[in-house]
Scaffold this motif. Sequence first.
Motif, PDB file in Angstrom:
ATOM      1  N   ILE A 129       0.843  -1.201   0.000  1.00 39.20           N
ATOM      2  CA  ILE A 129       0.000   0.000   0.000  1.00 39.20           C
ATOM      3  C   ILE A 129       0.879   1.253   0.000  1.00 39.20           C
ATOM      4  O   ILE A 129       0.556   2.255  -0.647  1.00 39.20           O
ATOM      5  CB  ILE A 129      -0.929   0.009   1.234  1.00 39.20           C
ATOM      6  N   THR A 130       1.995   1.178   0.710  1.00 38.90           N
ATOM      7  CA  THR A 130       2.894   2.339   0.752  1.00 38.90           C
ATOM      8  C   THR A 130       3.369   2.690  -0.664  1.00 38.90           C
ATOM      9  O   THR A 130       3.369   3.870  -1.052  1.00 38.90           O
ATOM     10  CB  THR A 130       4.109   2.041   1.667  1.00 38.90           C
ATOM     11  N   HIS A 153      -3.821   7.730   7.890  1.00 34.22           N
ATOM     12  CA  HIS A 153      -2.628   6.920   8.151  1.00 34.22           C
ATOM     13  C   HIS A 153      -1.390   7.632   7.604  1.00 34.22           C
ATOM     14  O   HIS A 153      -1.441   8.299   6.569  1.00 34.22           O
ATOM     15  CB  HIS A 153      -2.792   5.553   7.486  1.00 34.22           C
ATOM     16  N   THR A 155       1.080   6.708   5.972  1.00 36.23           N
ATOM     17  CA  THR A 155       1.477   6.412   4.589  1.00 36.23           C
ATOM     18  C   THR A 155       0.636   7.206   3.579  1.00 36.23           C
ATOM     19  O   THR A 155       1.124   7.545   2.503  1.00 36.23           O
ATOM     20  CB  THR A 155       1.374   4.897   4.292  1.00 36.23           C
ATOM     21  N   ASP A 227      -8.293   4.209   1.785  1.00 36.67           N
ATOM     22  CA  ASP A 227      -7.378   3.123   2.158  1.00 36.67           C
ATOM     23  C   ASP A 227      -8.068   2.240   3.193  1.00 36.67           C
ATOM     24  O   ASP A 227      -8.214   2.624   4.350  1.00 36.67           O
ATOM     25  CB  ASP A 227      -6.089   3.739   2.727  1.00 36.67           C
ATOM     26  N   HIS A 230      -7.419  -2.284   6.760  1.00 32.92           N
ATOM     27  CA  HIS A 230      -7.903  -3.124   7.869  1.00 32.92           C
ATOM     28  C   HIS A 230      -9.303  -3.688   7.634  1.00 32.92           C
ATOM     29  O   HIS A 230      -9.698  -4.640   8.303  1.00 32.92           O
ATOM     30  CB  HIS A 230      -7.862  -2.334   9.183  1.00 32.92           C
ATOM     31  N   LYS A 272      -2.658  -7.989   5.531  1.00 35.03           N
ATOM     32  CA  LYS A 272      -3.322  -8.143   6.839  1.00 35.03           C
ATOM     33  C   LYS A 272      -4.213  -9.391   6.758  1.00 35.03           C
ATOM     34  O   LYS A 272      -3.742 -10.481   7.029  1.00 35.03           O
ATOM     35  CB  LYS A 272      -4.049  -6.862   7.200  1.00 35.03           C
TER      36      LYS A 272
HETATM   37  C1  LIG Z   1      -4.230   2.066   7.052  1.00 30.86           C
HETATM   38  C2  LIG Z   1      -2.914   1.522   6.596  1.00 30.86           C
HETATM   39  N1  LIG Z   1      -2.443   1.853   5.361  1.00 30.86           N
HETATM   40  C3  LIG Z   1      -1.269   1.387   4.930  1.00 30.86           C
HETATM   41  C4  LIG Z   1      -0.466   0.566   5.690  1.00 30.86           C
HETATM   42  C5  LIG Z   1       0.831   0.083   5.134  1.00 30.86           C
HETATM   43  O1  LIG Z   1       0.590  -1.033   4.321  1.00 30.86           O
HETATM   44  P1  LIG Z   1       1.750  -1.716   3.475  1.00 30.86           P
HETATM   45  O2  LIG Z   1       2.545  -2.528   4.434  1.00 30.86           O
HETATM   46  O3  LIG Z   1       1.035  -2.580   2.481  1.00 30.86           O
HETATM   47  O4  LIG Z   1       2.542  -0.637   2.847  1.00 30.86           O
HETATM   48  C6  LIG Z   1      -0.908   0.186   6.957  1.00 30.86           C
HETATM   49  C7  LIG Z   1      -0.075  -0.707   7.777  1.00 30.86           C
HETATM   50  O5  LIG Z   1      -0.199  -0.870   8.932  1.00 30.86           O
HETATM   51  C8  LIG Z   1      -2.161   0.672   7.423  1.00 30.86           C
HETATM   52  O6  LIG Z   1      -2.600   0.352   8.630  1.00 30.86           O
END
Ligand SMILES: Cc1ncc(COP(=O)(O)O)c(C=O)c1O
Length: 439
Positions: A129-130, A153, A155, A227, A230, A272
């Motif tokens: 996701i990042t 979040h 990110t 996003d 969760h 997750k």
């Molecule tokens: C809401 C949210 N977005 C993004 C991320 C990061 O995800 P990724 O590890 O796929 O980059 C997290 C990770 O905890 C998250 O809780």
Amino acid sequence: MQEARRSSSKAPPAVIVRGRKPWLDRWLESCRDLTELTASHPMMDAVIDEIDGRMIRVGDRWLADFASCNYLGFDLDRDIIDAVPAALDAWGTHPSWSRLLGSPILYEQIEERLTELLGSEDSLVLPTITHIHMSVIPLLAASGTIFLDQRAHKTIYDGCQAAKARGAAVRRFRFEDPDHLDELMAAERDPTRLVCMDGVNSMTGNPPDLRAFAEVARRHGALLYVDDAHGFGVIGERGPKESSPYGMRGNSIVRNAGETYDNVVLVAGFSKSFSSLLAFIACPTEIKQMLKVGASPYLYSGPSPVASLATVLAGFDVNERRGDELRAHLFALTKRLLDGIDRLGIATPNRSGLPIVEIPLRDHRRIADVGRYLFDHGVYVTLAAYPLVPRAEVGFRMQLTAANTEAEIDGALDALEGLVEQGMLRSPDDAIGTLTPAA
Ligand SMILES: Cc1ncc(COP(=O)(O)O)c(C=O)c1O
């Protein structure tokens, strides 16, 4: 013994040492609480020596794990584990092409099944996701104006900062407040608008009122970017056949809210609920085609390992066959914890019954003591220290998974009762932010 080895191997809190490297000292100073906690606490930056179901061993201590986000327990699912060797035999461990250079057909299969599950027009998968936030938000913002949830979040925030560096403006709207978003958008003259926010919140465990936000965004001609890291795998479409209030199929917040993908782009990941390193954006095909030539992770990044592609595909099968059963079990386990918390008179922001339960402390300065007490009583949680959260919200978070047991939850409730007796936790009557003394 193992513990002694660990603690002696932990570096002393480097934050105290001044005058070495200005960039390092400045950073460590601004993260002092977290740095000290990380350097000294067994529940931060821990080395996990072994697992057995949802029990983990850190040194010589076994603890019940409430810190993973493997909500459906797919990390331990035999049908999913058994899917890996054949995929490795067929594809090796790692394709090592960027997606632009070449994608094993597994990617096509994943995107096809994902699009069907979500009911979106199309979807594109990338490693995390990042990666998606950092590359896609600047492209969708197109040097216009981003309206960013004040509690989004980190990110998402970082993706918006990248967009800002490319000429976008960023305005913040109040958390869970579609009326404030409405006000800001009404006052904005820039016609190019993107709204960025979380689905199920990673701290409170509550979903936003997506219908209200989507209505405001559409009325003001904005694209809504959500996003739901969760929510994906946990919540899904509602219907008379649902096995729990989480809904069916785990197909995420848009379907759960009974919304459409009209002007809504959904981002989430498999890391997750699906216990695999992969993430996705559900979007119209024309956006997907644009990302396939414009998004750096598609063009340049190394791909997810084959084992993760295989566990995603096997996860789709298990999700279809047994997912709703697992979600019903997860709901029951979460209810057991939340009912116990209610009985003990402990405050938590969780209103949704979803498996993310944050427990704020009465005094943020006691975070290390509280964490130590939980650790000594065999309960492993996520510590939310300053500056990860504001001082008034320092506490800890418990995540439930379908692989936790009732006995693990009851043990955790015993430990929480001990913390209540020591006056460490807030009661539901305590207003957030009023009890923590100034730092
Ligand atoms: C809401 C949210 N977005 C993004 C991320 C990061 O995800 P990724 O590890 O796929 O980059 C997290 C990770 O905890 C998250 O809780």
